[in-house]
Motif scaffolding. Sequence first.
Motif, PDB file in Angstrom:
ATOM      1  N   VAL A   1      11.343   9.046  -0.987  1.00 45.06           N
ATOM      2  CA  VAL A   1      10.352   9.982  -1.342  1.00 45.06           C
ATOM      3  C   VAL A   1       8.836   9.112  -0.752  1.00 45.06           C
ATOM      4  O   VAL A   1       7.599   9.967  -0.780  1.00 45.06           O
ATOM      5  CB  VAL A   1      10.250   9.951  -2.754  1.00 45.06           C
ATOM      6  CG1 VAL A   1      11.525  10.730  -3.218  1.00 45.06           C
ATOM      7  CG2 VAL A   1      10.340   8.665  -3.498  1.00 45.06           C
ATOM      8  N   ALA A   2       8.824   8.027  -0.282  1.00 39.85           N
ATOM      9  CA  ALA A   2       7.521   7.388  -0.126  1.00 39.85           C
ATOM     10  C   ALA A   2       7.873   6.022   0.708  1.00 39.85           C
ATOM     11  O   ALA A   2       9.213   5.693   0.955  1.00 39.85           O
ATOM     12  CB  ALA A   2       6.466   7.173  -0.958  1.00 39.85           C
ATOM     13  N   ASN A   3       6.733   5.438   1.295  1.00 42.90           N
ATOM     14  CA  ASN A   3       6.886   4.237   1.653  1.00 42.90           C
ATOM     15  C   ASN A   3       6.163   3.141   1.013  1.00 42.90           C
ATOM     16  O   ASN A   3       4.855   3.859   0.388  1.00 42.90           O
ATOM     17  CB  ASN A   3       6.750   4.008   3.211  1.00 42.90           C
ATOM     18  CG  ASN A   3       7.762   4.644   4.036  1.00 42.90           C
ATOM     19  OD1 ASN A   3       8.897   4.028   4.016  1.00 42.90           O
ATOM     20  ND2 ASN A   3       7.606   5.746   4.619  1.00 42.90           N
ATOM     21  N   VAL A   4       6.135   1.990   1.111  1.00 43.36           N
ATOM     22  CA  VAL A   4       5.181   1.027   0.515  1.00 43.36           C
ATOM     23  C   VAL A   4       4.973   0.076   1.753  1.00 43.36           C
ATOM     24  O   VAL A   4       5.912  -0.731   2.336  1.00 43.36           O
ATOM     25  CB  VAL A   4       5.548   0.256  -0.674  1.00 43.36           C
ATOM     26  CG1 VAL A   4       4.411  -0.869  -0.888  1.00 43.36           C
ATOM     27  CG2 VAL A   4       5.754   1.173  -1.755  1.00 43.36           C
ATOM     28  N   LEU A   5       3.853  -0.022   2.155  1.00 43.66           N
ATOM     29  CA  LEU A   5       3.653  -1.026   3.368  1.00 43.66           C
ATOM     30  C   LEU A   5       3.267  -2.447   2.834  1.00 43.66           C
ATOM     31  O   LEU A   5       2.314  -2.555   2.171  1.00 43.66           O
ATOM     32  CB  LEU A   5       2.292  -0.587   4.192  1.00 43.66           C
ATOM     33  CG  LEU A   5       2.615   0.726   5.140  1.00 43.66           C
ATOM     34  CD1 LEU A   5       1.248   0.891   5.825  1.00 43.66           C
ATOM     35  CD2 LEU A   5       3.683   0.552   6.076  1.00 43.66           C
ATOM     36  N   ASN A   6       4.268  -3.261   3.216  1.00 42.91           N
ATOM     37  CA  ASN A   6       4.213  -4.604   2.767  1.00 42.91           C
ATOM     38  C   ASN A   6       3.971  -5.308   3.894  1.00 42.91           C
ATOM     39  O   ASN A   6       4.829  -5.701   4.799  1.00 42.91           O
ATOM     40  CB  ASN A   6       5.376  -4.870   2.113  1.00 42.91           C
ATOM     41  CG  ASN A   6       5.391  -6.317   1.500  1.00 42.91           C
ATOM     42  OD1 ASN A   6       5.373  -7.372   2.175  1.00 42.91           O
ATOM     43  ND2 ASN A   6       5.345  -6.611   0.420  1.00 42.91           N
ATOM     44  N   GLY A   7       2.615  -5.916   4.220  1.00 44.43           N
ATOM     45  CA  GLY A   7       2.483  -6.939   5.470  1.00 44.43           C
ATOM     46  C   GLY A   7       2.583  -5.905   6.567  1.00 44.43           C
ATOM     47  O   GLY A   7       3.069  -6.172   7.625  1.00 44.43           O
ATOM     48  N   GLY A   8       2.506  -4.793   6.627  1.00 42.01           N
ATOM     49  CA  GLY A   8       2.703  -3.967   7.734  1.00 42.01           C
ATOM     50  C   GLY A   8       4.047  -3.335   7.855  1.00 42.01           C
ATOM     51  O   GLY A   8       4.289  -2.634   8.766  1.00 42.01           O
ATOM     52  N   THR A   9       4.762  -3.894   7.094  1.00 40.87           N
ATOM     53  CA  THR A   9       6.255  -3.452   7.280  1.00 40.87           C
ATOM     54  C   THR A   9       6.553  -2.427   6.065  1.00 40.87           C
ATOM     55  O   THR A   9       6.103  -2.626   5.202  1.00 40.87           O
ATOM     56  CB  THR A   9       7.161  -4.445   6.957  1.00 40.87           C
ATOM     57  OG1 THR A   9       6.975  -5.645   7.994  1.00 40.87           O
ATOM     58  CG2 THR A   9       8.588  -3.992   7.059  1.00 40.87           C
ATOM     59  N   PRO A  10       6.881  -1.112   6.561  1.00 41.07           N
ATOM     60  CA  PRO A  10       7.242  -0.061   5.408  1.00 41.07           C
ATOM     61  C   PRO A  10       8.744  -0.451   5.035  1.00 41.07           C
ATOM     62  O   PRO A  10       9.394  -0.744   5.474  1.00 41.07           O
ATOM     63  CB  PRO A  10       7.453   1.197   6.586  1.00 41.07           C
ATOM     64  CG  PRO A  10       7.599   0.814   7.825  1.00 41.07           C
ATOM     65  CD  PRO A  10       7.096  -0.746   7.948  1.00 41.07           C
TER      66      PRO A  10
ATOM     67  N   ARG B   1       0.654  -1.093   0.151  1.00 39.25           N
ATOM     68  CA  ARG B   1       0.034   0.068   0.041  1.00 39.25           C
ATOM     69  C   ARG B   1       0.974   1.277  -0.033  1.00 39.25           C
ATOM     70  O   ARG B   1       1.930   1.317   0.850  1.00 39.25           O
ATOM     71  CB  ARG B   1      -0.933   0.032   1.241  1.00 39.25           C
ATOM     72  CG  ARG B   1      -2.123   0.909   0.996  1.00 39.25           C
ATOM     73  CD  ARG B   1      -3.180   0.460   2.136  1.00 39.25           C
ATOM     74  NE  ARG B   1      -3.807  -0.773   1.690  1.00 39.25           N
ATOM     75  CZ  ARG B   1      -4.837  -1.046   0.935  1.00 39.25           C
ATOM     76  NH1 ARG B   1      -5.113  -0.071   0.223  1.00 39.25           N
ATOM     77  NH2 ARG B   1      -5.384  -2.056   0.830  1.00 39.25           N
ATOM     78  N   PHE B   2       0.695   2.334  -0.949  1.00 38.25           N
ATOM     79  CA  PHE B   2       1.327   3.407  -1.087  1.00 38.25           C
ATOM     80  C   PHE B   2       1.151   4.473  -0.157  1.00 38.25           C
ATOM     81  O   PHE B   2       0.060   4.667   0.059  1.00 38.25           O
ATOM     82  CB  PHE B   2       1.026   3.861  -2.673  1.00 38.25           C
ATOM     83  CG  PHE B   2       1.857   5.285  -2.825  1.00 38.25           C
ATOM     84  CD1 PHE B   2       3.172   5.342  -2.899  1.00 38.25           C
ATOM     85  CD2 PHE B   2       1.103   6.224  -2.938  1.00 38.25           C
ATOM     86  CE1 PHE B   2       3.647   6.666  -3.018  1.00 38.25           C
ATOM     87  CE2 PHE B   2       1.719   7.728  -3.080  1.00 38.25           C
ATOM     88  CZ  PHE B   2       3.348   7.682  -3.176  1.00 38.25           C
ATOM     89  N   ILE B   3       2.306   4.873   0.740  1.00 38.51           N
ATOM     90  CA  ILE B   3       2.281   5.920   1.645  1.00 38.51           C
ATOM     91  C   ILE B   3       3.149   7.030   1.376  1.00 38.51           C
ATOM     92  O   ILE B   3       4.311   6.717   1.692  1.00 38.51           O
ATOM     93  CB  ILE B   3       2.436   5.112   2.832  1.00 38.51           C
ATOM     94  CG1 ILE B   3       1.566   4.075   3.313  1.00 38.51           C
ATOM     95  CG2 ILE B   3       2.300   6.143   4.108  1.00 38.51           C
ATOM     96  CD1 ILE B   3      -0.206   4.141   3.506  1.00 38.51           C
ATOM     97  N   PRO B   4       2.785   8.067   0.768  1.00 40.11           N
ATOM     98  CA  PRO B   4       3.662   9.319   0.696  1.00 40.11           C
ATOM     99  C   PRO B   4       4.105   9.680   1.985  1.00 40.11           C
ATOM    100  O   PRO B   4       3.431   9.505   3.176  1.00 40.11           O
ATOM    101  CB  PRO B   4       3.079  10.494   0.020  1.00 40.11           C
ATOM    102  CG  PRO B   4       1.494  10.113   0.358  1.00 40.11           C
ATOM    103  CD  PRO B   4       1.332   8.437   0.315  1.00 40.11           C
TER     104      PRO B   4
END
Length: 83
Positions: free
Chosen positions: A45-54, A23-26
């Motif tokens: 520049v952002a994070n992607v949450l993968n299974g709750g891990t950024p 899930r994309f999180i700027p």
Amino acid sequence: MAHPLGAEPSMRERLIVSPTDGRFIPLPPEVFTTEGEWVEEGQPVANVLNGGTPVVVESHCRGWMMGMLVIPGQPVRRGEALF
């Protein structure tokens, strides 16, 4: 045909893609505004949450950030263009 100003423009567009599914999180605007600012190679520049891990998304080059291509909170796939 020669360019009217005497030189060919050298601007190249590049994409920053997701390093993983998730899930994309700027980043917050006080850290990075997502458009209209210079970014450096390796800059987060952002994070992607993968299974709750950024998972940090970094710029792979120096350049002018033109904007986001996905909506905050949107599910993304590995390799999908984000910026």
